[in-house]
Design a protein around this motif. Structure first.
Motif, PDB file in Angstrom:
ATOM      1  N   PHE A  14      22.916 -26.632 -69.037  1.00  0.00           N
ATOM      2  CA  PHE A  14      23.473 -26.599 -70.384  1.00  0.00           C
ATOM      3  C   PHE A  14      24.711 -27.477 -70.430  1.00  0.00           C
ATOM      4  CE2 PHE A  14      21.029 -22.705 -70.215  1.00  0.00           C
ATOM      5  CZ  PHE A  14      20.371 -22.741 -71.422  1.00  0.00           C
ATOM      6  N   ILE A  15      24.804 -28.270 -71.500  1.00  0.00           N
ATOM      7  CA  ILE A  15      25.983 -29.107 -71.687  1.00  0.00           C
ATOM      8  C   ILE A  15      26.506 -28.924 -73.108  1.00  0.00           C
ATOM      9  CG2 ILE A  15      25.292 -30.843 -69.986  1.00  0.00           C
ATOM     10  CD1 ILE A  15      24.501 -32.648 -72.303  1.00  0.00           C
ATOM     11  N   GLU A  16      27.794 -29.155 -73.261  1.00  0.00           N
ATOM     12  CA  GLU A  16      28.424 -29.104 -74.571  1.00  0.00           C
ATOM     13  C   GLU A  16      28.619 -30.537 -75.038  1.00  0.00           C
ATOM     14  OE1 GLU A  16      32.275 -27.117 -76.778  1.00  0.00           O
ATOM     15  OE2 GLU A  16      32.241 -27.231 -74.603  1.00  0.00           O
ATOM     16  N   VAL A  17      28.153 -30.839 -76.242  1.00  0.00           N
ATOM     17  CA  VAL A  17      28.313 -32.170 -76.812  1.00  0.00           C
ATOM     18  C   VAL A  17      29.217 -32.072 -78.035  1.00  0.00           C
ATOM     19  CG1 VAL A  17      26.151 -33.147 -75.948  1.00  0.00           C
ATOM     20  CG2 VAL A  17      26.150 -31.941 -78.105  1.00  0.00           C
ATOM     21  N   VAL A  18      29.929 -33.154 -78.327  1.00  0.00           N
ATOM     22  CA  VAL A  18      30.881 -33.160 -79.429  1.00  0.00           C
ATOM     23  C   VAL A  18      30.745 -34.469 -80.209  1.00  0.00           C
ATOM     24  CG1 VAL A  18      32.752 -34.106 -78.031  1.00  0.00           C
ATOM     25  CG2 VAL A  18      33.313 -32.771 -80.054  1.00  0.00           C
ATOM     26  N   CYS A  19      30.968 -34.388 -81.517  1.00  0.00           N
ATOM     27  CA  CYS A  19      30.982 -35.586 -82.357  1.00  0.00           C
ATOM     28  C   CYS A  19      32.337 -36.271 -82.182  1.00  0.00           C
ATOM     29  CB  CYS A  19      30.773 -35.212 -83.820  1.00  0.00           C
ATOM     30  SG  CYS A  19      30.948 -36.621 -84.941  1.00  0.00           S
ATOM     31  N   PRO A  20      32.366 -37.568 -81.877  1.00  0.00           N
ATOM     32  CA  PRO A  20      33.649 -38.240 -81.680  1.00  0.00           C
ATOM     33  C   PRO A  20      34.460 -38.408 -82.965  1.00  0.00           C
ATOM     34  CG  PRO A  20      31.843 -39.801 -81.486  1.00  0.00           C
ATOM     35  CD  PRO A  20      31.229 -38.442 -81.638  1.00  0.00           C
ATOM     36  N   ILE A  21      33.831 -38.253 -84.114  1.00  0.00           N
ATOM     37  CA  ILE A  21      34.524 -38.442 -85.388  1.00  0.00           C
ATOM     38  C   ILE A  21      35.059 -37.114 -85.940  1.00  0.00           C
ATOM     39  CG2 ILE A  21      34.312 -39.324 -87.765  1.00  0.00           C
ATOM     40  CD1 ILE A  21      33.989 -41.474 -85.560  1.00  0.00           C
ATOM     41  N   CYS A  22      34.180 -36.141 -86.172  1.00  0.00           N
ATOM     42  CA  CYS A  22      34.585 -34.903 -86.840  1.00  0.00           C
ATOM     43  C   CYS A  22      34.800 -33.729 -85.893  1.00  0.00           C
ATOM     44  CB  CYS A  22      33.591 -34.533 -87.928  1.00  0.00           C
ATOM     45  SG  CYS A  22      31.972 -34.064 -87.302  1.00  0.00           S
ATOM     46  N   ARG A  23      34.514 -33.904 -84.595  1.00  0.00           N
ATOM     47  CA  ARG A  23      34.763 -32.912 -83.537  1.00  0.00           C
ATOM     48  C   ARG A  23      33.875 -31.662 -83.628  1.00  0.00           C
ATOM     49  NH1 ARG A  23      36.587 -35.921 -79.978  1.00  0.00           N
ATOM     50  NH2 ARG A  23      37.460 -34.204 -78.842  1.00  0.00           N
ATOM     51  N   ILE A  24      32.739 -31.719 -84.300  1.00  0.00           N
ATOM     52  CA  ILE A  24      31.777 -30.611 -84.306  1.00  0.00           C
ATOM     53  C   ILE A  24      31.122 -30.560 -82.935  1.00  0.00           C
ATOM     54  CG2 ILE A  24      29.572 -29.807 -85.252  1.00  0.00           C
ATOM     55  CD1 ILE A  24      30.434 -30.914 -87.937  1.00  0.00           C
ATOM     56  N   THR A  25      30.956 -29.345 -82.368  1.00  0.00           N
ATOM     57  CA  THR A  25      30.364 -29.211 -81.041  1.00  0.00           C
ATOM     58  C   THR A  25      29.041 -28.459 -81.110  1.00  0.00           C
ATOM     59  OG1 THR A  25      31.558 -27.175 -80.583  1.00  0.00           O
ATOM     60  CG2 THR A  25      32.611 -29.222 -79.924  1.00  0.00           C
ATOM     61  N   LYS A  26      28.190 -28.728 -80.131  1.00  0.00           N
ATOM     62  CA  LYS A  26      26.913 -28.027 -79.965  1.00  0.00           C
ATOM     63  C   LYS A  26      26.676 -27.837 -78.475  1.00  0.00           C
ATOM     64  CE  LYS A  26      24.384 -29.743 -83.954  1.00  0.00           C
ATOM     65  NZ  LYS A  26      23.150 -30.408 -84.400  1.00  0.00           N
ATOM     66  N   ILE A  27      25.864 -26.841 -78.139  1.00  0.00           N
ATOM     67  CA  ILE A  27      25.439 -26.630 -76.758  1.00  0.00           C
ATOM     68  C   ILE A  27      23.944 -26.893 -76.701  1.00  0.00           C
ATOM     69  CG2 ILE A  27      25.159 -24.944 -74.911  1.00  0.00           C
ATOM     70  CD1 ILE A  27      27.740 -23.626 -75.925  1.00  0.00           C
ATOM     71  N   ILE A  28      23.536 -27.762 -75.773  1.00  0.00           N
ATOM     72  CA  ILE A  28      22.123 -28.109 -75.632  1.00  0.00           C
ATOM     73  C   ILE A  28      21.694 -27.935 -74.183  1.00  0.00           C
ATOM     74  CG2 ILE A  28      22.162 -29.726 -77.566  1.00  0.00           C
ATOM     75  CD1 ILE A  28      22.125 -31.992 -75.473  1.00  0.00           C
TER      76      ILE A  28
END
Length: 56
Positions: A14-28
């Motif tokens: 599992f990794i956490e990803v983040v949007c570089p612009i708005c900083r929204i995160t997700k776990i995939i």
């Protein structure tokens, strides 16, 4: 056939990803899921952290 081979051979991580612009995160889960696009900005997300169980 080869998709089953890789899923059986490599453990799901599992990794956490983040949007570089708005900083929204997700776990995939990889390798089952690809790096997603941000729902708001429509930009590719970047890896923020590889999640592990427990601490070292």
């Amino acid at each position: 056939m080869s998709g089953k081979f890789f899923k059986a051979r490599y453990k799901r991580e599992f990794i956490e990803v983040v949007c570089p612009i708005c900083r929204i995160t997700k776990i995939i889960a990889v390798p089952e899921e690809e790096i997603p696009m941000c729902d708001k900005c429509r930009r590719p997300m970047v890896i923020k952290e590889i999640l592990t169980e427990g601490k070292y």
